[in-house]
Every structure is written in structure tokens, then in C-alpha cells.
Design a protein around this motif. Structure first.
Motif, PDB file in Angstrom:
ATOM      1  N   ILE A   1       5.350  38.106  75.525  1.00  0.00           N
ATOM      2  CA  ILE A   1       6.504  37.336  75.050  1.00  0.00           C
ATOM      3  C   ILE A   1       6.718  37.541  73.558  1.00  0.00           C
ATOM      4  O   ILE A   1       7.847  37.683  73.093  1.00  0.00           O
ATOM      5  CB  ILE A   1       6.298  35.841  75.379  1.00  0.00           C
ATOM      6  CG1 ILE A   1       6.392  35.625  76.894  1.00  0.00           C
ATOM      7  CG2 ILE A   1       7.312  34.970  74.659  1.00  0.00           C
ATOM      8  CD1 ILE A   1       5.980  34.241  77.340  1.00  0.00           C
ATOM      9  N   PHE A   2       5.621  37.589  72.798  1.00  0.00           N
ATOM     10  CA  PHE A   2       5.718  37.685  71.340  1.00  0.00           C
ATOM     11  C   PHE A   2       5.427  39.103  70.853  1.00  0.00           C
ATOM     12  O   PHE A   2       4.626  39.316  69.944  1.00  0.00           O
ATOM     13  CB  PHE A   2       4.778  36.673  70.686  1.00  0.00           C
ATOM     14  CG  PHE A   2       5.150  35.249  70.969  1.00  0.00           C
ATOM     15  CD1 PHE A   2       6.293  34.692  70.431  1.00  0.00           C
ATOM     16  CD2 PHE A   2       4.380  34.485  71.818  1.00  0.00           C
ATOM     17  CE1 PHE A   2       6.650  33.389  70.708  1.00  0.00           C
ATOM     18  CE2 PHE A   2       4.728  33.164  72.101  1.00  0.00           C
ATOM     19  CZ  PHE A   2       5.871  32.631  71.551  1.00  0.00           C
ATOM     20  N   ASP A   3       6.102  40.067  71.481  1.00  0.00           N
ATOM     21  CA  ASP A   3       6.111  41.451  70.994  1.00  0.00           C
ATOM     22  C   ASP A   3       4.704  42.028  70.843  1.00  0.00           C
ATOM     23  O   ASP A   3       4.370  42.643  69.822  1.00  0.00           O
ATOM     24  CB  ASP A   3       6.847  41.552  69.650  1.00  0.00           C
ATOM     25  CG  ASP A   3       8.240  40.952  69.716  1.00  0.00           C
ATOM     26  OD1 ASP A   3       8.883  41.097  70.772  1.00  0.00           O
ATOM     27  OD2 ASP A   3       8.668  40.327  68.734  1.00  0.00           O
ATOM     28  N   ASN A   4       3.869  41.808  71.869  1.00  0.00           N
ATOM     29  CA  ASN A   4       2.514  42.353  71.907  1.00  0.00           C
ATOM     30  C   ASN A   4       1.634  41.873  70.753  1.00  0.00           C
ATOM     31  O   ASN A   4       0.729  42.584  70.301  1.00  0.00           O
ATOM     32  CB  ASN A   4       2.553  43.892  71.929  1.00  0.00           C
ATOM     33  CG  ASN A   4       3.220  44.421  73.180  1.00  0.00           C
ATOM     34  OD1 ASN A   4       3.003  43.903  74.273  1.00  0.00           O
ATOM     35  ND2 ASN A   4       4.050  45.439  73.020  1.00  0.00           N
TER      36      ASN A   4
ATOM     37  N   ALA B   1      -3.217  35.106  78.315  1.00  0.00           N
ATOM     38  CA  ALA B   1      -3.175  35.852  77.050  1.00  0.00           C
ATOM     39  C   ALA B   1      -2.202  37.022  77.142  1.00  0.00           C
ATOM     40  O   ALA B   1      -1.449  37.297  76.191  1.00  0.00           O
ATOM     41  CB  ALA B   1      -4.573  36.337  76.689  1.00  0.00           C
ATOM     42  N   ARG B   2      -2.193  37.726  78.261  1.00  0.00           N
ATOM     43  CA  ARG B   2      -1.274  38.861  78.427  1.00  0.00           C
ATOM     44  C   ARG B   2       0.174  38.404  78.443  1.00  0.00           C
ATOM     45  O   ARG B   2       1.054  39.071  77.886  1.00  0.00           O
ATOM     46  CB  ARG B   2      -1.613  39.610  79.711  1.00  0.00           C
ATOM     47  CG  ARG B   2      -2.913  40.397  79.653  1.00  0.00           C
ATOM     48  CD  ARG B   2      -3.334  40.860  81.029  1.00  0.00           C
ATOM     49  NE  ARG B   2      -2.303  41.653  81.672  1.00  0.00           N
ATOM     50  CZ  ARG B   2      -2.284  41.929  82.984  1.00  0.00           C
ATOM     51  NH1 ARG B   2      -3.244  41.430  83.762  1.00  0.00           N
ATOM     52  NH2 ARG B   2      -1.322  42.668  83.493  1.00  0.00           N
TER      53      ARG B   2
ATOM     54  N   CYS C   1       8.503  36.168  79.880  1.00  0.00           N
ATOM     55  CA  CYS C   1       7.658  37.351  79.950  1.00  0.00           C
ATOM     56  C   CYS C   1       8.386  38.437  80.729  1.00  0.00           C
ATOM     57  O   CYS C   1       8.777  38.234  81.881  1.00  0.00           O
ATOM     58  CB  CYS C   1       6.326  36.998  80.625  1.00  0.00           C
ATOM     59  SG  CYS C   1       5.162  38.375  80.705  1.00  0.00           S
ATOM     60  N   ARG C   2       8.574  39.589  80.094  1.00  0.00           N
ATOM     61  CA  ARG C   2       9.356  40.664  80.707  1.00  0.00           C
ATOM     62  C   ARG C   2       8.564  41.515  81.685  1.00  0.00           C
ATOM     63  O   ARG C   2       9.147  42.314  82.414  1.00  0.00           O
ATOM     64  CB  ARG C   2       9.923  41.580  79.606  1.00  0.00           C
ATOM     65  CG  ARG C   2      10.788  40.853  78.589  1.00  0.00           C
ATOM     66  CD  ARG C   2      12.023  40.256  79.228  1.00  0.00           C
ATOM     67  NE  ARG C   2      12.840  39.527  78.257  1.00  0.00           N
ATOM     68  CZ  ARG C   2      13.933  38.846  78.568  1.00  0.00           C
ATOM     69  NH1 ARG C   2      14.313  38.773  79.835  1.00  0.00           N
ATOM     70  NH2 ARG C   2      14.616  38.224  77.641  1.00  0.00           N
ATOM     71  N   VAL C   3       7.263  41.365  81.698  1.00  0.00           N
ATOM     72  CA  VAL C   3       6.436  42.150  82.617  1.00  0.00           C
ATOM     73  C   VAL C   3       5.746  41.205  83.587  1.00  0.00           C
ATOM     74  O   VAL C   3       5.505  40.039  83.283  1.00  0.00           O
ATOM     75  CB  VAL C   3       5.396  42.996  81.855  1.00  0.00           C
ATOM     76  CG1 VAL C   3       6.079  43.995  80.948  1.00  0.00           C
ATOM     77  CG2 VAL C   3       4.458  42.111  81.045  1.00  0.00           C
TER      78      VAL C   3
END
Length: 561
Positions: free
Chosen positions: A230-233, A224-225, A7-9
Motif C-alpha cells: 500500500i505504501f509504495d514498498n 506486513a506485505r 493493496c494492489r496485489v
């Protein structure tokens, strides 16, 4: 293409990050402090440290990072050697050396890059020698913080050696009015009551020298977020969200590893411009997570680890007396093993019950269980079935589970049927249907198969799913008639007709909503005929849901009349 499910965020840690940023800004103004991040393994402590380090670099503060080693014989002051050593290698060593004055001689004992020609430095084995070294390190950190402040990160403090703990405690008491923020992390699940770090942290809290931030598991929305990021929103449905939250227990590291394993197996895949997933009934625990758990178990003594393996066979929650019988060890040995496991935060006592324990995390029990060989599992399940069957308080469903796992099929079928009947008596028709379904692969032919299908169909109908009940009952009735049991088949045809009627009525009255569903408090249909209804006395009807008002003259019993 995703190589790792990362997860980038930052998700679910906004409040903690805001607190850390405030402490960093205060430190840059000369209000030095110590912040402590505590949480179980994989809870996101390192991610928070990395995020704060990025913010510190943006405002020009110096960042030093070091971590403690899990090795039994770690170097003294290892995280400081790493943090300060990397700083010195990136800066010009001559510049701080020229400003440290007399402290250079002490620092040269642990940082060779600061050595200079001159008399040999004195030993540090005496209290005065250690104090001089601590003062010298504090002076060096002060120089690094002089311009824009300093963020010093020390990770995995639960593995720190005694020298590191003493130095850190000394710095904590000398940070006032200095432009430094010291951020340390430790694993909460490693901090048993006898851990040497615990008195230090408690002393900091009593003296208000440090603020401790506890990282708790993510909530379902946070899971969920993370998955969406991870999967491009990609939109994450409630079913998948709740499933992943239950399996990962809100642990970010476990969640990422599970998603990575699902990608590797092809359970989650990219199709054109969107991500798709197969129907996932069960995600196995990733090897990385399993290995981390098993390393903690292997640190226990052999006898204590064996007790824990027996507990894993009994399930997430287990009874103390049953564990003694199953482990075949002395009572005192089992008590010691349980006490050690509680101290190591692998187990915990169940609240509100006497003599019951549970694994703190479901994945801990799963990892220990899956590490057992197949013959060992079968042997322990067989012994568990014998032990639990002698205990009146044990449910028949639990005994049946152990019999099935022990491959004692003949006994398993009988006890599972008893468990399903007990569930029906408690109006637990969903539980009964699940138990009957478990037997379908075992009972494949003959009259027993026919009767099992009919009982499963009735359970489906009573739990409010007439469509599934009709399909199952049709197969069961056909098998009964083939076996020559026409009278028994006729009794079940009444229920089959009711299922078909309810299914059709629901479609026909769709503009009014689902059809009214009336049930009685028992599944005994076989005493009901068209002319009279003897299955249930009057007055025992109950309505499952409030639906359309009942019209006069409609049917008055479940027989189909």
C-alpha cells in the motif's frame, strides 16, 4: 497521493487462487464444478473472485457476476437476474434467442429482453413450471459457455432467497461434463446452525458436488506485505507489523480501513520520497468496520442486544454468572441471548473453562462498547465493579479497571495499589509498574505522590530497567525530603544508588555486553543496612540472565555494599 489504502496485489491467498485457477481450466475442458469460498466479512472473498475473473477473461472465457441482497424482501433469482441480465445487455439478444428454441418462452418471464411476439407464456407456479425455467436458464448458460467456457460468480450467498438456493442447487447437480465453473461465496460468521443455506452446503460436501475453500486470517508476514504494498514498498518494522496484525486480527478489509483512517488523521504521512508515521499507541476502529458490526447487533432482539452491551463492558472475555448480575435480567433471558449470539457467531465459549464466554473478534467487543453513551458506560462500569468485587476469583486489577472507568477515583486508587502489590508478590514487576503508572495522573501532590513515584521506580528497577527507575526514584526521593520524610527517603536512596550503579556499569562494560543483573526474590530493601543485610536470607539470590563470571569480593546484596 493515496485516496484509499488499497493493496494492489493479492497477498496471502496464493494457494487458494491456484486451486481456483485449476478448477477454471478443468471447467474449460468440460469438467464443470462448483467452488465455494467461505470466510468472515472482509477476509478477501470478493478480491479472490475478481482476480479469478481477470484470469478467465484472459483465456477468453465468459464471465457472469451477480450478488445476493441483504434486503428482507429480495427479488427471486436476484443474482441470476443480475449476472445473466448484464450478459444479455452486452451481447446481441437476438443471437442467443435464435438458438434457445422452446426455452425462450420460459426465459422471457424473467428476462424481458428475450420476449418475442406469440402466445402468452404459461405460469411457473407449478413444479413443472419451475423445472422448465431451471432447464431454460441452464440452456442459456450452456450457450454462453460453448466457445471458451463460463465462469459464473454468485456472491453473498448467505443472503440468498429460497428461489435462488433452489436454482443454484439444481445447477450444481447438472454441471457434469459442462464447460462451466460456478463460484459462490458466503460469510462464515453469518452461518449459524439454523441458517437455511447450511443444509445445502453440507449436502454438496457429502455428495462431493462442491469444494469448499475456507479463508483464514492473514499471518503477520502477510499483514506486513499488505502494508508495504500500500505504501509504495516501504519497509515495515516488526513492531508496526505486530501492532497492525493484533489490531486487525489478520482481516485484510479491516487493515485497509485502519490504514485509511490513519492517513486521514495524519498519523501516517508522506515525507519527501518515503512514508513516515507518528508513534501510534492506539488506532481507533474505523467507522466502516464499526457500522458493519453494529448492523449485526441491531438484528438481535432489544433484550438480547442489551445483554451483549453488558458483556462488552465486562471485556473481551467474561463470566456467565457476572453477566447475569450485571444485566439485571432473568437467567433464562441471558441464556437465550448468549445462545443466539453464539449462533450468530458474535460470541464463543472459552475452551477449557466452565461458564466463560468471549467475543470472537476483539473489534466486535470494541465496536459495541464504543457505541454506548458515556453515562451508560459509567453506570455499567460502576455496577460491574460492585459485582466483581464480591467474587473472590476476580483479580484486584480487573476491579480497579472498572472503578477507574466509573470515575470512582478514591476507591480506584486504593484498589489499584492493592493490585500492584499483588503483582509484585507474584514477581510481576512489569504489571506492577503499569498499574502504578495509571495512578500518576490521579495522584498529583503530597506524600502519596512521593511514595507512588518511589514504588514505581523500584518496580522499574526490579523489572530490569535501572535507567527509568533512577529517573522516577530521583523525583520521588526529592518529594519525600521536601515532606520531611528523610528516613524513608534514605531507604529509597539505596535503591536509587543501585540503579545509577547498574546504569553506569552497563555503559562501562559495553564491550563485554550488558552488565550482570542480580536480584533477590522480594523488593523489601528497607531492612537492609550497610553493616548487615537482613532484607533477605542467604540463598535466595537469583540471577536474571547469564552474564560475565562474577569476581570474588564483589557486592553480596542489593544494598549497594
Amino acid at each position: 497521493m493515496i485516496i484509499r489504502a488499497v493493496c494492489r496485489v493479492l497477498v496471502g491467498r496464493e494457494e487458494e487462487l491456484s486451486t481456483l485457477e485449476d478448477a477454471l481450466l478443468a471447467a474449460c475442458r468440460g469438467e464443470g464444478s462448483v467452488m465455494v469460498l467461505a470466510g468472515d466479512a472482509g477476509m478477501g472473498k470478493s478480491r479472490l473472485c475478481s482476480e479469478l475473473a481477470t484470469q478467465a477473461e484472459k483465456i477468453g472465457a465468459t464471465v457472469m457476476e451477480g450478488s445476493c441482497s441483504e434486503a428482507d424482501l429480495a427479488l427471486p433469482y436476484l443474482p441470476f437476474l443480475e449476472a445473466i441480465g448484464n450478459y444479455l445487455s452486452s451481447a446481441e439478444s437476438a443471437r442467443p434467442r435464435g438458438r434457445l428454441g422452446v426455452h425462450v418462452r420460459e426465459l422471457a418471464k424473467v428476462f424481458p429482453q428475450l420476449a418475442e411476439d406469440g402466445p402468452a407464456p404459461t405460469e411457473t407456479g407449478t413444479p413443472d413450471g419451475r423445472l422448465r425455467l431451471f432447464e431454460a436458464i441452464l440452456a442459456l448458460l450452456g450457450l454462453a459457455a460453448e466457445e471458451h467456457g463460463l465462469l459464473l460468480i454468485i456472491e453473498d450467498l448467505h443472503w440468498a432467497d429460497a428461489s435462488t438456493r433452489e436454482l443454484l442447487d439444481y445447477l450444481t447437480r447438472r454441471l457434469r461434463n459442462r464447460r462451466m465453473l460456478v463460484l459462490v461465496t458466503y460469510r462464515r460468521d453469518e452461518m449459524h446452525r439454523k441458517h437455511p443455506l447450511l443444509p445445502t452446503v453440507q449436502g454438496w460436501q457429502r455428495s462431493r458436488l462442491a469444494q469448499v475453500l475456507e479463508l483464514d486470517p492473514l499471518q503477520p508476514d502477510g499483514v506486513a506485505r499488505m502494508v508495504s504494498s500500500i505504501f509504495d514498498n516501504t519497509n515495515v518494522g516488526e513492531e508496526f507489523r505486530d501492532f497492525m496484525h493484533a489490531r486487525s486480527e489478520g482481516n485484510p478489509f479491516v487493515l485497509e480501513e485502519m490504514l485509511k483512517a490513519a492517513i486521514d488523521r495524519g498519523d501516517i504521512y508522506r515525507e519527501e520520497a518515503d512514508w513516515q508515521r507518528k508513534p501510534i499507541a492506539e488506532l481507533r476502529i474505523p467507522e466502516t468496520v464499526r457500522d458493519t458490526i453494529l448492523m449485526r447487533v441491531e438484528r438481535l432482539e432489544a433484550g438480547q442486544a442489551e445483554v451483549l452491551r453488558c458483556a462488552a463492558v465486562l471485556g473481551r472475555s467474561f463470566d456467565y454468572q457476572a453477566l447475569i448480575r450485571l444485566s439485571d435480567q432473568e437467567r433464562t433471558a441471558v441464556e437465550t441471548a448468549l445462545q443466539t449470539a453464539v449462533q450468530q457467531q458474535l460470541l464463543e465459549e472459552e475452551a477449557g473453562s466452565r461458564g466463560r464466554y468471549r467475543f470472537r473478534h476483539a473489534l466486535t467487543q470494541e465496536a459495541i462498547y464504543e457505541d454506548l453513551s458515556a453515562p451508560t458506560r459509567e453506570r455499567l462500569h460502576s455496577a460491574a465493579a460492585d459485582v466483581l468485587s464480591e467474587r473472590a476469583e476476580t483479580s484486584r486489577a480487573e476491579v480497579a479497571f472498572h472503578l477507574r472507568s466509573a470515575n470512582r477515583w478514591q476507591e480506584a486508587v486504593q484498589v489499584t495499589m492493592e493490585a500492584a502489590a499483588a503483582a509484585e508478590a507474584r514477581l510481576g514487576y512489569g504489571e506492577a509498574a503499569a498499574l502504578y503508572s495509571l495512578l500518576l495522573p490521579l495522584v498529583t501532590t503530597g506524600i502519596d505522590r512521593a511514595r507512588l513515584l518511589c514504588r514505581l521506580g523500584e518496580a522499574y528497577w526490579l523489572m530490569g530497567t535501572p535507567g527509568r527507575g533512577a529517573e522516577t526514584l530521583a523525583d520521588g526521593v526529592a518529594l519525600l525530603e521536601q515532606a520531611g520524610e528523610s528516613l524513608e527517603a534514605a531507604g529509597h536512596r539505596l535503591t536509587l544508588g543501585r540503579c545509577l550503579w547498574e546504569k553506569g556499569r552497563a555503559r562501562g562494560l559495553s564491550r563485554w555486553g550488558p552488565a550482570a543483573s542480580w536480584r533477590w526474590s522480594t523488593s523489601a530493601l528497607r531492612g537492609c543496612t550497610f553493616s548487615t543485610c537482613t532484607a533477605v536470607p542467604r540463598g535466595r539470590w537469583r540471577r536474571r540472565r547469564s552474564r560475565r563470571p562474577r569476581r570474588p569480593g564483589r557486592m553480596t546484596c542489593g544494598s549497594g555494599r
